[in-house]
Design an enzyme around this catalytic site. Structure first.
Site, PDB file in Angstrom:
ATOM      1  N   GLU A 194      40.575  -8.673 -31.492  1.00  0.00           N
ATOM      2  CA  GLU A 194      41.428  -7.985 -32.464  1.00  0.00           C
ATOM      3  C   GLU A 194      40.732  -7.792 -33.804  1.00  0.00           C
ATOM      4  OE1 GLU A 194      42.475 -10.515 -30.595  1.00  0.00           O
ATOM      5  OE2 GLU A 194      44.271  -9.861 -29.506  1.00  0.00           O
ATOM      6  N   PHE A 251      57.198 -18.633 -27.868  1.00  0.00           N
ATOM      7  CA  PHE A 251      55.838 -18.489 -27.359  1.00  0.00           C
ATOM      8  C   PHE A 251      55.145 -17.313 -28.061  1.00  0.00           C
ATOM      9  CE2 PHE A 251      52.875 -16.575 -24.221  1.00  0.00           C
ATOM     10  CZ  PHE A 251      51.920 -17.579 -24.277  1.00  0.00           C
ATOM     11  N   GLN A 252      53.964 -17.567 -28.562  1.00  0.00           N
ATOM     12  CA  GLN A 252      53.164 -16.573 -29.279  1.00  0.00           C
ATOM     13  C   GLN A 252      53.889 -15.968 -30.472  1.00  0.00           C
ATOM     14  OE1 GLN A 252      51.322 -13.905 -26.357  1.00  0.00           O
ATOM     15  NE2 GLN A 252      49.643 -15.382 -26.260  1.00  0.00           N
ATOM     16  N   LYS A 305      59.593  -7.150 -29.983  1.00  0.00           N
ATOM     17  CA  LYS A 305      59.599  -6.527 -28.658  1.00  0.00           C
ATOM     18  C   LYS A 305      60.886  -5.728 -28.389  1.00  0.00           C
ATOM     19  CE  LYS A 305      59.429  -7.374 -23.791  1.00  0.00           C
ATOM     20  NZ  LYS A 305      58.314  -7.530 -22.899  1.00  0.00           N
ATOM     21  N   MET A 337      20.498 -15.151 -46.120  1.00  0.00           N
ATOM     22  CA  MET A 337      20.930 -15.218 -47.513  1.00  0.00           C
ATOM     23  C   MET A 337      21.235 -16.662 -47.910  1.00  0.00           C
ATOM     24  SD  MET A 337      21.186 -13.535 -50.194  1.00  0.00           S
ATOM     25  CE  MET A 337      21.599 -11.805 -50.284  1.00  0.00           C
TER      26      MET A 337
HETATM   27  C1  LIG Z   1      32.477 -14.612 -41.956  1.00  0.00           C
HETATM   28  C2  LIG Z   1      31.487 -15.134 -42.934  1.00  0.00           C
HETATM   29  N1  LIG Z   1      31.091 -16.430 -42.892  1.00  0.00           N
HETATM   30  C3  LIG Z   1      30.207 -16.906 -43.776  1.00  0.00           C
HETATM   31  C4  LIG Z   1      29.685 -16.096 -44.751  1.00  0.00           C
HETATM   32  C5  LIG Z   1      28.684 -16.654 -45.758  1.00  0.00           C
HETATM   33  N2  LIG Z   1      27.373 -15.971 -45.600  1.00  0.00           N
HETATM   34  C6  LIG Z   1      26.994 -14.972 -46.420  1.00  0.00           C
HETATM   35  S1  LIG Z   1      25.520 -14.327 -45.993  1.00  0.00           S
HETATM   36  C7  LIG Z   1      25.342 -15.409 -44.721  1.00  0.00           C
HETATM   37  C8  LIG Z   1      24.123 -15.364 -43.846  1.00  0.00           C
HETATM   38  C9  LIG Z   1      24.052 -14.129 -43.030  1.00  0.00           C
HETATM   39  O1  LIG Z   1      23.032 -14.293 -42.069  1.00  0.00           O
HETATM   40  P1  LIG Z   1      22.514 -13.094 -41.196  1.00  0.00           P
HETATM   41  O2  LIG Z   1      23.650 -12.341 -40.617  1.00  0.00           O
HETATM   42  O3  LIG Z   1      21.501 -13.577 -40.259  1.00  0.00           O
HETATM   43  O4  LIG Z   1      21.897 -12.104 -42.273  1.00  0.00           O
HETATM   44  P2  LIG Z   1      20.607 -12.232 -43.218  1.00  0.00           P
HETATM   45  O5  LIG Z   1      21.079 -12.775 -44.526  1.00  0.00           O
HETATM   46  O6  LIG Z   1      19.622 -13.119 -42.542  1.00  0.00           O
HETATM   47  O7  LIG Z   1      20.162 -10.817 -43.341  1.00  0.00           O
HETATM   48  C10 LIG Z   1      26.442 -16.271 -44.648  1.00  0.00           C
HETATM   49  C11 LIG Z   1      26.593 -17.353 -43.680  1.00  0.00           C
HETATM   50  C12 LIG Z   1      30.132 -14.757 -44.774  1.00  0.00           C
HETATM   51  N3  LIG Z   1      29.700 -13.882 -45.686  1.00  0.00           N
HETATM   52  N4  LIG Z   1      31.012 -14.293 -43.858  1.00  0.00           N
END
Ligand SMILES: Cc1ncc(C[n+]2csc(CCOP(=O)(O)OP(=O)(O)O)c2C)c(N)n1
Lengths: 161, 576
Positions: free
Chosen positions: B50, B112-113, B162, B476
């Protein structure tokens, strides 16, 4: 500074939680809140007392205005207005204080709305200062219970500050 | 003739011109799904999650400018939509999410749900509804589309018990009037005139354009303003594409990972013309030190955006396009100021900053630099593509090195920063533009958050491309740990990264891998040629960081650059 904000809102399911959610979600404080229907049963009026600096109050009024169910927002503090609140105070005075309780009630134009063997329940209406004054005076006599409605406010006609 | 709630719903969607819904079935929405079974006009696209459905609807909306629509079941189906809804909400994207609900009789019984999705979604929707009577259904759908689209757009959720989908009523399509929602579209003429005079008199003006320019369709008017008044334009992440990135007056993005010259220009400006943007902390850096010399003109349709974070000298509430139309007219016909040389000096100064520190990176022969991949994608597409991103370094490199010339060509989660957004959004965009090249620029972490949507792409024969900038890290996060946490790589190393080529193949898509710079272009060319879903696994230099960078909480001209930070390599201390 303290502000009294008056809102006209659609009288719909969930409106109160939208407004409460706005305050809690953005970290604003509600000091008191009262709600009731207006002459038009589809519209409710809410009076909210809140506080904050000018920028916060500006955000609060704008954010309230932005809520879809809010029809009108007035910051009463900017207008000449009348504010009222009602309290119900249950006191359990000692025998020797009973006369004083009744005298105070009269001075504050309150009414005794119920009495038991040991208690009087007093109703007082007024602005904040008046309510606080009577509460202060009754405290030494033994307040058992105390409820207040929260403030309601209405603008005075014609004379704007 | 009486129709069931489910039929009324579909009839209402047709009235709103909806052709695609992204969704996922479940018990309480089966009547709706049954009505969709032999419907030819409204097509449901079955996603594999979803969250994917809502992001796809969001990507569809961003790419097309129409309202995106998602349909899910109650309980877990509904709660799975929340990240998608919050993502759309933060970026002001018009969406309608229909969630199934247990029968009205059972609401509140922990059936439920059952989930109180109206309560759960309240803070992240523009508005939401629980329908209790089938007679209200079509009106509410119409209102919801109106609310989602008008004023500052946003997501609206409609909870459908529903029994409401089963009960019958006459179909009506009433006129609607929401007395408590009347957005201000026309800017105050007096304020606009004030703004025009300020612009005419300024010596060092900068336009900061945000996502509002794109949402209002005001790009042409923005360009007219910039060119006529000779004012340079910088953009927020959400604003990229609102003004041509290749234009001589473009300064690229500002803020935490903005260009040196954009940030310098903002900090040195005597006037900021902020248009459809909201002074997010990633844009302003340290707020007290932001644009210290500048007067600020702020144009936005949402009054709450104005004076929320920064002081404003000339606030103009209104639709960006309409305000700019009037502003341009006033500037040309009423103010008629001549600025000539003054502007030239400012642009010269900015160009000196541009030359001092252009947006660059160090190319290497032996290892793929992520910026090189983004540059190549730009070169090969010549900007004629829809690019979505995930979140992290991949997102910032895309913002820095791809030149967005047209609005609605960048789909990215700016406000919420949702990893897992880009791939489903690209799928949605491909439905909106079947003949366009749609590319998700991803990280190896983010792509795994909604990788199941490969099935959706493949089954629908979507030629969506995914370029994974694979650094085996949550890049990052790793960058912050390197710079600010003494190289303690706590749980940011993705030790086991699946073989993305095989994953793609397992789903019936095509997979390519490039490990050397010389392989980048051939892989991209091949991928763009194939009319199939393609995953491209680019093994990049895992040490590469996003520069320039403004550390959190610093003024935006306090930037860190690549050469300052390259220390001798320490031994890796990754904790897994
Ligand atoms: C759903 C979610 N969880 C955690 C974060 C925190 N976060 C920001 S950037 C990042 C790393 C992203 O890693 P990747 O997709 O490998 O991209 P890269 O930075 O290596 O290009 C995280 C964990 C986020 N932005 N979104």
């Amino acid at each position: 500074m303290r502000h009294t904000i008056s809102l006209l809102v659609e009288n719909k399911f969930g409106v109160l939680s939208r407004i409460a959610g706005l305050f809690s979600g953005r970290g604003y404080n509600i000091e008191s809140l009262s709600v009731g229907e207006t002459i038009d049963p589809q519209i409710s009026v809410m009076t909210i007392v809140t506080s904050g600096d000018d920028q916060i109050i500006e955000q609060i009024t704008k954010q309230l205005n932005k809520l879809i169910d809010v029809i009108k927002v007035v910051d009463m503090t900017e207008l000449d207005h009348v504010e009222r609140e009602m309290v119900l105070i249950k006191v359990a005075p000692r025998q020797e204080d009973k006369a004083e309780v009744l005298r105070l009630t009269e001075i504050f134009r309150g009414r005794v709305v119920d009495s038991g063997q040991k208690t009087y329940t007093i109703e007082v209406t007024g602005d904040e200062k008046k309510i606080e004054a009577i509460v202060e005076l009754l405290k030494p006599m033994g307040i058992k219970e105390f409820v207040r409605t929260g403030k309601i406010a209405i603008a005075r006609e014609g004379i704007k500050k | 003739m009486k129709m069931s709630g489910a039929e009324i719903l579909i009839e209402s969607l047709k009235k709103e011109g909806v052709k695609h819904i992204f969704g996922y079935p479940g018990g309480v929405v089966l009547n709706i799904f049954d009505s969709l079974y032999d419907n030819k006009e409204v097509q449901l696209i079955l996603t594999r999650h979803e969250q994917g459905a809502v992001h796809a609807a969001d990507g569809y909306a961003r790419a097309s400018g129409k309202v995106g629509v998602a349909l899910v079941t109650s309980g877990p189906g509904a709660t799975n939509t929340i990240t998608g809804i919050a993502t759309a909400s933060m970026d002001s994207i018009p969406l309608i999410v229909f969630s199934g609900q247990v029968p009205t009789m059972l609401i509140g019984n922990d059936a439920f749900q059952e989930a109180d999705i109206v309560g759960i979604s309240r803070p992240c929707t523009k508005y939401n509804y629980l329908i209790k009577d089938v007679k209200d259904l079509s009106r509410i759908v119409k209102e919801a589309f109106y609310l989602a689209r008008e004023g500052r757009p946003g997501p609206v959720l409609i909870d459908l018990p529903k029994d409401v989908t089963v009960s019958k009523a006459e179909f009506t399509w009433p006129e609607i009037d929401i007395r408590s929602y009347k957005p201000t579209y026309e800017g105050n003429k007096w304020m606009i005139t004030q703004a025009a005079h300020l612009i005419a008199k300024s010596k060092k003006a900068v336009i900061v354009a945000g996502g509002g320019v794109i949402l209002s369709g005001g790009s042409k008017d923005l360009r007219e303003l910039a060119e006529y008044a000779e004012v340079p334009v910088t953009m927020t992440l959400m604003g990229l594409g609102s003004f041509p990135g290749t234009h001589a007056l473009s300064l690229g993005m500002l803020g935490m990972h903005g260009t040196y010259y954009a940030n310098k220009a903002v900090q040195g400006a005597d006037l900021l013309i902020a248009i459809g943007m909201r002074f997010d902390d990633r844009v302003t850096g340290k707020i007290d030190a932001f644009a210290p010399e500048a007067k600020i003109i702020h144009i936005d349709i949402d009054p709450t955006s104005i004076r929320k974070n920064v002081r404003v000298d000339v606030p103009i509430v209104g639709d960006v396009k309409r305000v700019l139309t009037v502003l341009n007219k006033v500037l040309k016909e009423e103010v008629k100021e001549q600025w000539g040389e003054v502007r030239k000096a400012w642009l010269r100064q900015i160009n000196e900053w541009r030359q001092e520190r252009p947006m660059t990176y160090t190319y290497r022969d032996e290892v793929i630099k992520p910026q090189f991949v983004v540059e190549k994608i730009y070169e090969l597409t010549k900007g004629d593509a829809i690019i979505s991103t995930e979140v992290g370094q991949n997102q910032m490199w895309t913002a820095q090195f791809y030149k967005f010339d047209k609005p609605r060509t960048l789909l990215t989660s700016g406000g919420l920063g949702t990893m897992g957004y880009g791939f489903p959004a690209a799928i949605g965009a491909q439905f909106a533009h079947p003949n366009k090249l749609v590319i998700d620029i991803a990280g190896d972490g983010s792509i795994q958050m909604n990788i199941q949507e490969l099935a959706t792409a493949v089954i629908n024969n979507l030629p969506v491309k995914v370029a994974i900038l694979n650094n085996h890290y949550l890049g990052m996060v790793r960058q912050w740990q390197e710079l600010f946490f003494n190289e303690r790589y706590s749980y940011s190393h993705l030790d086991v990264v699946p073989d993305f080529v095989k994953v793609a193949e397992a789903y019936g898509a095509v997979g390519f891998r490039a490990t050397k710079p010389s392989e980048v272009e051939p892989v991209l060319k091949e991928a763009f040629k194939i009319k199939k879903t393609v995953f491209m696994d680019f093994i990049i230099d895992w040490k590469e960081k996003v520069y320039p960078m403004v550390p959190a909480g610093a003024a935006i001209d306090q930037m860190m650059f690549e050469e300052q930070k390259e220390k001798p390599e320490k031994k890796l201390k990754a904790v897994k």
